[in-house]
Write a protein that holds these residues in place. Structure first.
Motif: not given
Lengths: 215, 215, 215
Positions: A139-147
């Motif tokens: 989830g954190g990887i998805i968050r950081d890549m989106l942002a």
């Protein structure tokens, strides 16, 4: 899955929703951008977990409670940062809240990933440990890549490591006579190691930082 | 799947682990960041392949050998770049190692993707070719997005194309009397085209580069 | 799935292929980069949809028509931007084409996602709505992340919202006596709201933009 599993899944969902919403605040996004980041962070890891388990549709998309909780968290974070407590919440306090929420999410999702892996594939210890870690960092990887941030898992020195150790602790405990305590043991191990790593700024060796090996 | 399939899967895993670890070196990451990039690159493509096949849990998460090999590769790359051979390994030599490893990974994973597709869905040629390509470029896309680089598949002119051609060659051979040679044929075709494209800097037409069509 | 479902799936595929190819033009990519972006955008959302449904191999990888149509769209976009109509097609007109194509894709894929969810899991309304939204925004997220742009879903104020509303409209209609009109109703709702949002530049409240609540 039982009630304790759902409890950890909900702690992780809330914690990662907070972390996602706070990244949205830091990026000066509107409330919808905050909600998208909170959702991606909070349910992204669980979706990856369920896909890798071959469990369809993923749990967090079947049950209205996940999305509801994430949106409620987003609204609360939004209101705090638009209230007269705003100044109070900004700055280092905001950073500390983010790191704590992220660490709580990491610990909870290590537990839900590893225990879901054990439930379906008890004969695959490596899968159990890896599923815990992938769920926790996903989830954190998805968050950081989106942002468009460098993912924490790459940037922070001791991030995936506590989750891997927690997965191993879970497996060792659940296959021992301590099996009923495995989820608590793993959760505690991940959280404590991650918080200590933040507090003492632990780091691992880097290429070029150490001297070349002498002859 | 047979022993030859596992051999190609292992060559691809090692090659992509090297490419991921080298991106970590170039980004001055610590050994854990290098390991995360190496893992994402080396097992990412295979996980995508198995998910698209509906094969759960994915092969590289069931079997401890994949993670072990990737971590061993990471440690070796780390040690080389921290040893007295460091200067020797840096610069153009490092770039050449990276490109060769990436090309080897591309060729091997085209073969594992296409042949896994053929095993389960021999009646779907388009799926077989696309699965080869997605498996081959998938890990590199994950690597480049984690490291916030423009993905090779978009930046380099002849990158996915060799994999597509290799997938077609595989399908044509495996459905002919040359079926026992299909994996070697496809591997060689991808590797040779990709290496020639690197050496001679092949490129495809670009918008605005060609003159407007005359009346 | 019936003929009308395939019609919407094809409209969405063509529309997102156009949007992906146009991002490639804007980034001065060669025709292969354009094709990769067009493919990722046009079939990415559908692949995510089918994976979340547990339907393997994904529809767009089984059927040669999807890839063929996307490549044809790419070639047409490439030829237009290399022809004497180039000047005509550039600038604000290019931006308008992109936004219209993206909105058409959003509306079509909301419909294919929500109706595929309803077909397999009619008892899960939340899943139906979320699958419509994830299918609709999924391809665009992949496109934007590959091209290293901030995803539209985060940047644009009313982007996922029309899709969510469309999914709810679909579910309400399909479970009513208006069931045969549900796909058209949902498609129209998403498209109209999204186009109005573009035209009137609708936005949602942002942290720090509103005054702190007075005592």
């Amino acid at each position: 899955m039982d009630i304790i599993w759902y409890m950890f899944d909900m702690i992780g969902t809330i914690a990662f929703a907070v972390s996602g919403a706070l990244v949205g605040v830091a990026r000066k996004m509107d409330i919808f951008g905050m909600a998208v980041l909170a959702l991606a962070t909070a349910i992204g890891g669980g979706i990856v977990r369920d896909v890798l388990l071959g469990y369809f549709p993923p749990n967090s998309l079947r049950n209205v409670v996940y999305v509801t909780v994430v949106l409620a968290v987003t609204v609360i974070v939004f209101l705090i940062y638009n209230s007269r407590y705003r100044k109070h919440a900004m700055g280092p306090r905001s950073r500390a809240s983010y790191l704590l929420a992220d660490a709580l999410g990491l610990a909870s999702f290590t537990v839900t990933g590893a225990s879901a892996g054990f439930k379906l594939y008890p004969e695959l210890p490596i899968f159990i440990v890896l599923l815990g870690t992938i769920t926790a960092v996903g989830g954190g990887i998805i968050r950081d890549m989106l942002a468009q941030r460098i993912p924490s898992v790459l940037k922070e020195d001791v991030y995936a490591l506590p989750s891997i150790i927690g997965g191993i602790v879970y497996y060792l405990m659940v296959t021992s006579s301590w099996d009923s305590m495995a989820v608590y043991g793993a959760f505690t191990v991940v959280l404590v190691i991650r918080l200590l790593a933040i507090k003492y700024n632990w780091s691992l060796p880097k290429v070029g930082k150490t001297k070349p090996v002498a002859k």
